[in-house]
Design an enzyme around this catalytic site. Structure first.
Site, PDB file in Angstrom:
ATOM      1  N   ASP A 151      -2.281  11.736   0.091  1.00 43.48           N
ATOM      2  CA  ASP A 151      -1.743  11.518   1.433  1.00 43.48           C
ATOM      3  C   ASP A 151      -0.238  11.681   1.524  1.00 43.48           C
ATOM      4  O   ASP A 151       0.316  11.707   2.610  1.00 43.48           O
ATOM      5  CB  ASP A 151      -2.041  10.077   1.897  1.00 43.48           C
ATOM      6  CG  ASP A 151      -3.507   9.863   2.147  1.00 43.48           C
ATOM      7  OD1 ASP A 151      -4.251  10.861   2.172  1.00 43.48           O
ATOM      8  OD2 ASP A 151      -3.902   8.701   2.332  1.00 43.48           O
ATOM      9  N   LYS A 181       5.006  -7.237  -0.358  1.00 44.84           N
ATOM     10  CA  LYS A 181       5.454  -7.653   0.986  1.00 44.84           C
ATOM     11  C   LYS A 181       6.456  -8.805   0.938  1.00 44.84           C
ATOM     12  O   LYS A 181       6.176  -9.923   1.383  1.00 44.84           O
ATOM     13  CB  LYS A 181       4.254  -8.031   1.839  1.00 44.84           C
ATOM     14  CG  LYS A 181       3.299  -6.855   2.039  1.00 44.84           C
ATOM     15  CD  LYS A 181       2.252  -7.116   3.095  1.00 44.84           C
ATOM     16  CE  LYS A 181       1.454  -5.872   3.392  1.00 44.84           C
ATOM     17  NZ  LYS A 181       0.772  -5.277   2.222  1.00 44.84           N
ATOM     18  N   ASP A 187       3.611   8.941   4.092  1.00 44.92           N
ATOM     19  CA  ASP A 187       2.173   8.849   3.876  1.00 44.92           C
ATOM     20  C   ASP A 187       1.525   9.342   5.167  1.00 44.92           C
ATOM     21  O   ASP A 187       1.631   8.682   6.198  1.00 44.92           O
ATOM     22  CB  ASP A 187       1.798   7.389   3.590  1.00 44.92           C
ATOM     23  CG  ASP A 187       0.292   7.200   3.434  1.00 44.92           C
ATOM     24  OD1 ASP A 187      -0.472   8.026   3.968  1.00 44.92           O
ATOM     25  OD2 ASP A 187      -0.117   6.217   2.798  1.00 44.92           O
TER      26      ASP A 187
END
Lengths: 441, 364
Positions: free
Chosen positions: B110, B163, B219
């Protein structure tokens, strides 16, 4: 069998007049933003002012020699229109009768009874100017004479759920006699509704108004409260103002006279199968435009643009407008004076008012473009079609009530490539970003 | 040298396009997505390419055969009978990846970027450890897994923070790696994640480095990012004065970054750009306005249409005065009627749209 012309009650040739009720400036609020710049009766649909469609129908009744316009606009408002009428129809006298206070539709007629009764007419038509229909006046006249009627009302069928927004007529299917009349009933009574076009015998109507006035002073009318539906309506859109300072002098045909006439037993209904629409909100000018254009097309009017690959009839293009041959117009499009339509433009179901400019590759659907407005290249101005049988011009979108017809007021500008959808835009606004489902102040 | 491209599953995120073609074959900048990677790998001397897939390899086999010849590479499909995650496929392809001692590339299919494979090899050889991750800097690292370096070393990775709530760095895993065959010993043949299992183990042993990516990175696994990635790709081509782009001297080009296949036809009075890709045999009518959009092979945009932020699928037709925007995606052979407006419409193949799509929705 030889048809012997019916005689008027006074003997001799029957004498018929016509009255067009135009209302006044305070009553045009639902026609905003267009009525901010022009009185509603003068707004052009299918290339002619709304009121002139009424007048044109009247001229088709050969015996009418005198027409009154009754309303409370300033005298100057109809001066040019009346001049035009006298020029095109020199045999018909047209006069404006100005009410200085709102007397109601019946009160106004009564106030001007001397003018109307001058020359002893046997009967007279009353046409509401905010009605769009084929005005089958000669058929009404025929029914009037056939039944020896005192009053004939024009009626039309609407879907059951819409009927309670109008005056409802219960009639004898066979004799066409009106048995019962209720203005905007709470519950379903009939789907045959009042079209706002009447033919009255002078002998019957004025006494009837007089007795209503007398009753009124004896027993004031009960105040009726708006239904909950009307209340929600009021919050979303500008409504006609109710006459707040209403006095007992206000007598309306619909509320105060017609139900009494139904008791008089000489009241008949002519049911039209032809088109009928009210012109209340500004958006309703688009279906009215479509219906009048369709009528002109069916009668092969010379006024309409010739159909071609890029002209889907019916289309009205004012002789002073410039339309690029690559633009595709129609159906149901009116292009006003001095409008400029660029290359590759698409216009459908819309009214483009005078001096507007539509730049190349723009697309205008179900909209009204106000006087002197500019629509940019590749811009899209779009409303939503309402079903043909629908008598409302608002639709529910994502649970919110929005105007189905997009309206640009006077001298608005839509920038290149911008999309305006289901909006009402007040005059002199520049729209530089996409907007949908809004009223733009 | 050798490489493995992680193609993976059905590519559902790129539907409705991937209902018609497997994701690696969907054209990005007028060439199949995977071709950008094959070409870059071949350019640094990669001879063996493994495609790790878990569906429909038969369509890809035929399509990729011609690229084997064209680029002088051997392409092998490694078909997972059950999804093996991001590390399992490496083990499955151990025979090829481990056939000699040279390092191998691992690419997520991707990812689109300026592949810096030469520098990457050079850097990897220079540090001598087991693996190198390509990293890219992002503005909002809190949405990604962030890489933190050893305090005393510019490239050796100390840890990964998934994250992060507080700022610990802005370098994230770009989904491109170069690894020594020795790391295959670290992987078991089961569904397993390279990011969550293999890399942390390598970090523990001080065997993993990062390499900063220059230029764009995206992506492009879903339509919104596919369009953004296209803009970045076209911008990078403009910077390189690429011959692939249509010169700005063409009267219809507006704002540059426009790529038009020579077999496409353009009508009169069009305004095209910026950021437009027009595929082979596409027909554009007169007075069409295109910006930030991708028109795939064989589609037709009729006169006066307005298209923005939209992917028009193969053989689809956009009607006159239609208006498409806000990440509308048309699958194969879709028809948008004249004057129709589409706001974020995702339209499945062979559908015909005759009424407006006013708010983002999927048209089955």
């Amino acid at each position: 069998m030889l048809q012997v012309p019916m005689r008027g009650k006074s003997g001799g040739t029957p004498n018929t007049k016509a009255v067009i009720l135009v209302g006044g400036p305070s009553r045009g609020t639902r026609f905003r933003p267009l009525s901010l710049d022009l009185p509603k009766p003068l707004f052009e649909v299918a290339g002619h002012p709304i009121i002139s469609h009424c007048f044109a129908a009247i001229t088709k009744v050969p015996e009418i020699r005198e027409v009154f316009i009754v309303g409370y606009y300033d005298e100057a408002v109809f001066r040019d229109f009346i001049k035009d009428c006298s020029r095109t129809n020199p045999n018909i006298a047209v006069r404006y009768l100005r009410e200085y206070q709102a007397l109601g539709t019946a009160g106004g007629l009564y106030h001007f009874r001397d003018a109307i009764l001058k020359g002893r007419p046997d009967r007279f038509f009353v046409l509401n100017a905010d009605v769009c229909c084929s005005f089958p006046l000669n058929e009404m006249l025929r029914l009037f004479e056939e039944k020896d009627a005192e009053a004939v009302i024009l009626g039309t069928r609407v879907p059951n759920d819409a009927a309670t927004n109008f005056g409802c007529i219960v009639s004898d299917a066979h004799s066409k006699r009106v048995l019962h009349y209720v203005e905007k009933p709470e519950s379903h009574i009939s789907n045959l509704i009042n079209c706002g076009v009447y033919l009255f015998s002078t002998e019957a109507i004025f006494p009837s108004i007089k007795s209503a006035m007398k009753r009124r002073s004896d027993r004031p009318r009960l105040v009726s409260y708006p239904s909950s539906d009307a209340l929600t309506d009021r919050q979303t859109f500008p409504q006609e103002d109710d006459d707040d300072g209403e006095t007992n002098e206000v007598i309306r045909l619909e509320q105060d006279i017609l139900s009494d006439l139904a008791d008089s037993r000489q009241f008949y209904v002519l049911e039209t199968k032809d088109f009928w629409r009210q012109i209340k909100t500004a958006g309703s000018a688009v279906p009215a435009n479509a219906l009048y254009l369709m009528k002109a097309f069916q009668t092969q009017s010379e006024e309409l643009a010739k159909p071609s690959a890029n002209i889907l009839p019916p289309v009205f293009i004012h002789p002073t407008a410039t339309v690029d041959p690559s633009a595709k117009l129609g159906p149901n499009v009116s292009i006003g004076p001095r409008v400029n339509v660029g290359a590759g433009v698409r216009i459908k179901e819309s009214i483009i008012l005078e001096d507007s400019e539509i730049r190349h590759d723009a697309c205008i659907l179900y909209s009204i473009v106000g006087w002197g407005s500019r629509v940019g290249a590749w811009a899209r101005v779009e409303g939503t079609p309402t079903p043909v049988r629908e008598h409302s011009t608002s639709i529910v979108k994502n649970g919110v009530k929005v105007q189905s017809i997009t309206i640009l007021g006077k001298e608005c500008a839509v920038a290149d490539e911008v999309k305006i959808q289901n909006c009402v835009c007040l005059p002199f606004k520049e729209l530089k970003r996409d907007v949908s489902n809004e009223v733009i102040m | 040298m050798k490489a493995l491209i992680l193609v993976g599953g059905f590519g559902t995120r790129l539907r409705p396009l991937t209902l018609t073609l497997p994701k690696p074959l969907v054209e990005f900048g007028n060439r199949p997505m995977i071709l950008h990677q094959i070409e870059a790998l071949a350019a640094v001397g990669v001879k063996d390419i493994v495609l790790a897939v878990n569906y429909r390899p038969e369509i890809m086999t035929a399509a990729l055969q011609k690229y084997e010849e064209e680029y002088g590479v051997n392409i092998t499909f490694s078909v997972e009978t059950e999804p093996l995650g991001t590390a399992g496929p490496l083990k499955l392809a151990e025979k090829i990846l481990g056939k000699d001692d040279s390092p191998f590339f691992v690419l997520n299919s991707d990812v689109i970027c300026d592949y810096p494979f030469n520098q990457l090899v050079e850097f990897h050889n220079s540090h001598g450890n087991e693996g190198t991750i390509v990293v890219t800097k992002v503005e909002e690292p809190s949405k990604y897994g962030v890489i933190v370096h050893k305090p005393d070393h510019p490239s050796r990775i100390d840890r990964f923070v998934e994250k992060p709530v507080e700022f610990v760095g802005n370098r994230i895993n770009a989904g491109l790696y170069i690894l020594n065959p020795s790391i295959l010993k670290r992987i078991e043949l089961r569904p397993t994640s390279i990011e969550q299992e293999t890399f942390p183990a390598m970090v523990k042993d001080g065997q993993l480095h990062s390499f900063d990516l220059e230029g764009f990175w995206m992506d492009v696994g879903q339509p919104k990012d596919f369009l953004s990635g296209t803009c970045l790709y076209l911008t990078s081509l403009t910077k390189k004065n690429s011959k692939l782009l249509t010169p700005a001297s063409e009267s219809f080009v507006n704002g540059g970054n426009v790529m038009i296949d020579p077999s496409a036809t353009i009508g009169k009075n069009c305004k095209i750009g910026p950021n437009v890709v027009i595929g082979p045999n596409v027909q554009i009518g007169d007075g069409v306005r295109l910006q930030r959009c991708v028109l795939l092979q064989g589609c037709k945009v009729k006169e006066h249409a307005w298209v923005k932020s939209t992917i028009v699928g193969w053989n689809s037709t956009v009607g006159r005065w239609a208006r498409l925007e806000n990440v509308s995606v048309l699958g194969d052979d879709v028809t948008i009627g004249d004057e129709v407006y589409c706001n974020g419409a995702s339209v499945l193949p062979h559908k015909s749209i005759k009424a407006n799509v006013d708010s983002p929705s999927i048209i089955m």
